[in-house]
Design a protein around this motif. Sequence first.
Motif, PDB file in Angstrom:
ATOM      1  N   ALA A  73       0.226  -4.599   4.114  1.00 50.88           N
ATOM      2  CA  ALA A  73      -0.982  -4.659   4.520  1.00 50.88           C
ATOM      3  C   ALA A  73      -1.091  -5.290   6.057  1.00 50.88           C
ATOM      4  O   ALA A  73      -2.013  -5.153   6.628  1.00 50.88           O
ATOM      5  CB  ALA A  73      -1.990  -6.002   3.629  1.00 50.88           C
ATOM      6  N   HIS A  83       1.597  10.104  -0.779  1.00 46.24           N
ATOM      7  CA  HIS A  83       2.606   9.189   0.166  1.00 46.24           C
ATOM      8  C   HIS A  83       3.909   9.057  -0.490  1.00 46.24           C
ATOM      9  O   HIS A  83       4.532   7.899  -0.322  1.00 46.24           O
ATOM     10  CB  HIS A  83       1.562   7.861  -0.970  1.00 46.24           C
ATOM     11  CG  HIS A  83       0.097   7.534  -0.446  1.00 46.24           C
ATOM     12  ND1 HIS A  83      -0.325   6.482  -1.067  1.00 46.24           N
ATOM     13  CD2 HIS A  83      -0.615   8.240   0.222  1.00 46.24           C
ATOM     14  CE1 HIS A  83      -1.753   6.544  -0.789  1.00 46.24           C
ATOM     15  NE2 HIS A  83      -1.778   7.529   0.399  1.00 46.24           N
ATOM     16  N   LEU A 142       0.950  -1.182  -0.117  1.00 47.16           N
ATOM     17  CA  LEU A 142       0.024  -0.118   0.175  1.00 47.16           C
ATOM     18  C   LEU A 142       0.793   1.241  -0.061  1.00 47.16           C
ATOM     19  O   LEU A 142       0.247   2.390  -0.141  1.00 47.16           O
ATOM     20  CB  LEU A 142      -0.841  -0.026   1.232  1.00 47.16           C
ATOM     21  CG  LEU A 142      -1.942  -0.996   1.146  1.00 47.16           C
ATOM     22  CD1 LEU A 142      -3.009  -0.898   2.401  1.00 47.16           C
ATOM     23  CD2 LEU A 142      -2.779  -0.882  -0.170  1.00 47.16           C
ATOM     24  N   SER A 166       0.682   6.298   8.893  1.00 45.52           N
ATOM     25  CA  SER A 166      -0.542   6.483   9.179  1.00 45.52           C
ATOM     26  C   SER A 166      -1.188   5.091   8.292  1.00 45.52           C
ATOM     27  O   SER A 166      -0.621   4.484   7.520  1.00 45.52           O
ATOM     28  CB  SER A 166      -1.456   7.506   8.508  1.00 45.52           C
ATOM     29  OG  SER A 166      -1.144   7.467   7.119  1.00 45.52           O
ATOM     30  N   SER A 167      -2.452   4.730   8.855  1.00 45.49           N
ATOM     31  CA  SER A 167      -3.107   3.481   8.451  1.00 45.49           C
ATOM     32  C   SER A 167      -4.348   3.723   7.886  1.00 45.49           C
ATOM     33  O   SER A 167      -5.130   4.644   8.094  1.00 45.49           O
ATOM     34  CB  SER A 167      -3.159   2.439   9.441  1.00 45.49           C
ATOM     35  OG  SER A 167      -4.063   2.623  10.480  1.00 45.49           O
ATOM     36  N   THR A 168      -5.109   2.789   7.242  1.00 48.58           N
ATOM     37  CA  THR A 168      -6.423   2.722   6.782  1.00 48.58           C
ATOM     38  C   THR A 168      -7.244   2.668   7.952  1.00 48.58           C
ATOM     39  O   THR A 168      -8.453   3.163   7.640  1.00 48.58           O
ATOM     40  CB  THR A 168      -6.712   1.472   5.598  1.00 48.58           C
ATOM     41  OG1 THR A 168      -6.292   0.290   6.395  1.00 48.58           O
ATOM     42  CG2 THR A 168      -5.949   1.734   4.304  1.00 48.58           C
ATOM     43  N   GLY A 169      -6.883   2.472   8.964  1.00 48.16           N
ATOM     44  CA  GLY A 169      -8.010   2.531  10.212  1.00 48.16           C
ATOM     45  C   GLY A 169      -8.041   3.974  10.857  1.00 48.16           C
ATOM     46  O   GLY A 169      -8.323   3.893  11.761  1.00 48.16           O
ATOM     47  N   SER A 170      -7.540   4.858  10.273  1.00 47.98           N
ATOM     48  CA  SER A 170      -7.313   6.341  10.938  1.00 47.98           C
ATOM     49  C   SER A 170      -6.664   6.464  11.859  1.00 47.98           C
ATOM     50  O   SER A 170      -7.017   6.963  13.084  1.00 47.98           O
ATOM     51  CB  SER A 170      -9.041   6.513  11.277  1.00 47.98           C
ATOM     52  OG  SER A 170      -9.904   6.708   9.882  1.00 47.98           O
ATOM     53  N   SER A 186      -1.179   3.006   5.107  1.00 48.31           N
ATOM     54  CA  SER A 186      -1.393   3.957   3.735  1.00 48.31           C
ATOM     55  C   SER A 186      -0.628   5.144   3.497  1.00 48.31           C
ATOM     56  O   SER A 186      -0.417   5.462   2.428  1.00 48.31           O
ATOM     57  CB  SER A 186      -3.034   4.530   3.887  1.00 48.31           C
ATOM     58  OG  SER A 186      -2.662   5.253   5.126  1.00 48.31           O
ATOM     59  N   SER A 187       0.307   5.454   4.508  1.00 51.49           N
ATOM     60  CA  SER A 187       1.453   6.213   4.187  1.00 51.49           C
ATOM     61  C   SER A 187       2.330   6.553   5.120  1.00 51.49           C
ATOM     62  O   SER A 187       2.294   6.128   6.291  1.00 51.49           O
ATOM     63  CB  SER A 187       0.628   7.795   4.221  1.00 51.49           C
ATOM     64  OG  SER A 187       1.536   9.113   4.187  1.00 51.49           O
ATOM     65  N   PRO A 204     -12.523   4.240  12.076  1.00 52.58           N
ATOM     66  CA  PRO A 204     -12.639   4.400  10.726  1.00 52.58           C
ATOM     67  C   PRO A 204     -13.994   4.473  10.032  1.00 52.58           C
ATOM     68  O   PRO A 204     -13.972   4.828   8.764  1.00 52.58           O
ATOM     69  CB  PRO A 204     -12.224   2.942  10.314  1.00 52.58           C
ATOM     70  CG  PRO A 204     -12.400   1.901  11.368  1.00 52.58           C
ATOM     71  CD  PRO A 204     -12.233   2.886  12.710  1.00 52.58           C
ATOM     72  N   ASP A 245      -4.107  -2.336  10.864  1.00 55.30           N
ATOM     73  CA  ASP A 245      -4.567  -1.884   9.556  1.00 55.30           C
ATOM     74  C   ASP A 245      -3.498  -1.981   8.567  1.00 55.30           C
ATOM     75  O   ASP A 245      -2.306  -1.607   8.869  1.00 55.30           O
ATOM     76  CB  ASP A 245      -5.347  -0.667   9.805  1.00 55.30           C
ATOM     77  CG  ASP A 245      -6.582  -0.784  10.936  1.00 55.30           C
ATOM     78  OD1 ASP A 245      -7.207  -1.846  11.003  1.00 55.30           O
ATOM     79  OD2 ASP A 245      -6.571   0.149  11.474  1.00 55.30           O
TER      80      ASP A 245
END
Length: 461
Positions: free
Chosen positions: A151, A135, A123, A216-220, A177-178, A240, A174
């Motif tokens: 992931a 990103h 990701l 940072s993750s997709t789970g906020s 993402s960045s 999230p 999670d």
Amino acid sequence: TLQQHVCVWDWTGDIQTPLCCSELNPNHGLQVPLSSFKSAQIVISLIMLLWSMCISEAHPGGAVDLRFPTSCYSICAADGALVQTAFHWREPQVLTATAGGSVVVSFSPLFFSPVHFTRGPYLFSSPVLLTCGPHLFLSPVLLSCLVTGDAEGVVKFFSQNFLLLAFYSDLVQDPISSISLSSESTAGYLVHCPTYKKQLYLKHLNSPFYRNFIVSSTGSSVLHVNSESAEAQSVLQEEPEPIHALCCHPSLPLLVTGSSGGMLKLRDMCSRRTVTQREFKQEEGLTCVTYDPSGKLLAVGFSSGSVDLLDSSSLRTNPEQEFHLSKDSINLLSFSDDSLYLAAADSGFAVSVLRRVSAGAPWEILGRHRSHYSPIQSLLFGLQLDSTLPRLLSLGLDRRLVEYDLELHSGLPVLSCQRVEQRAVPLGMTWYPPLSTEQFLLICSDQYKLRLINSTTHMCR
């Protein structure tokens, strides 16, 4: 179909138009605007294209001919979709991460075999020295490494020969993402974020890498990682799920938010921190919340058709103050001025009313009436003109303004029903300020108009 364009702007000058612009091929689908710049080339990762930005020799007068070519080169990957693309920080190469966990290393337009990094999908994949997308990170410190996040929440550092230098596990649960790396290698940041700290599993294989970074993750969730001590410090942790319910305290700087996943949070807007929170059942998504005029009681509506009355400071529920009013989702809640009535509108176009005899007394269901045949847009309590008795009105997309009789001990009969629009569709209403002896309602419609009507005679002023 949606048309997308790639444009290059001279942000240092006063030119209001792009230097060059090219339309993307719609056959490649909708593209996420992640791009990288180096020298005279542009790579748009998810487009699977490598664009070459041509700069010709300067014309007389110093002008430069900047344009996009008419041809492009496709990047093909056998193990999944392309996730992230970036330029190599030293070699004339393009690195493209795929969903299968590989990185495609290519020259334009020659391509090499994928280099497999991990089993999980990528990701984030970025050389440290590149930026221009959300990103990628631009650092003035010369670092010869590639940073990846997968992931499973693992951050890895690779050399330019794709040798594993170090990795950090157990960061987040999670997908990452960045990643953003600090330009300094010293610790001691974020001392005023007393949230939580945890030790990570850090392994240096070839050489130590002391560079703090933020993940940072997709789970906020956002974490600051001290690479030397392998200590992670939480900067931001949010749910999230999207927020579907929002309400402000009538007199204090407090804000209540409710998410579709059932998380209710009480926030202090001065310190910007969560005071307390409560999680409800996952199948009962929060749809609306509202305070009573005193601010001591909080009404919460759920998608299951239930309404709970909570203590506004502790968010606790009295078992006797849980009511199942409908099979449909609760969309609107409104308290009367004396906090003795609570009205709820659901997606079944019905209005339900709860009542208590006096302050401190238990609540009871007064009645329910399906008074509309379209969604209800507004639900308002007010006072009768010649007394202090409350009155309740609802307005729906069916153009009907309905008033209910609250004086009966049981049931919720309709006192009056009036069509307030002929062609326009009303979208909301509120009380007009009491500037005269008459009571007015201010109604807005889908035709960008405001209508002022008398709340008793329903005549338009």
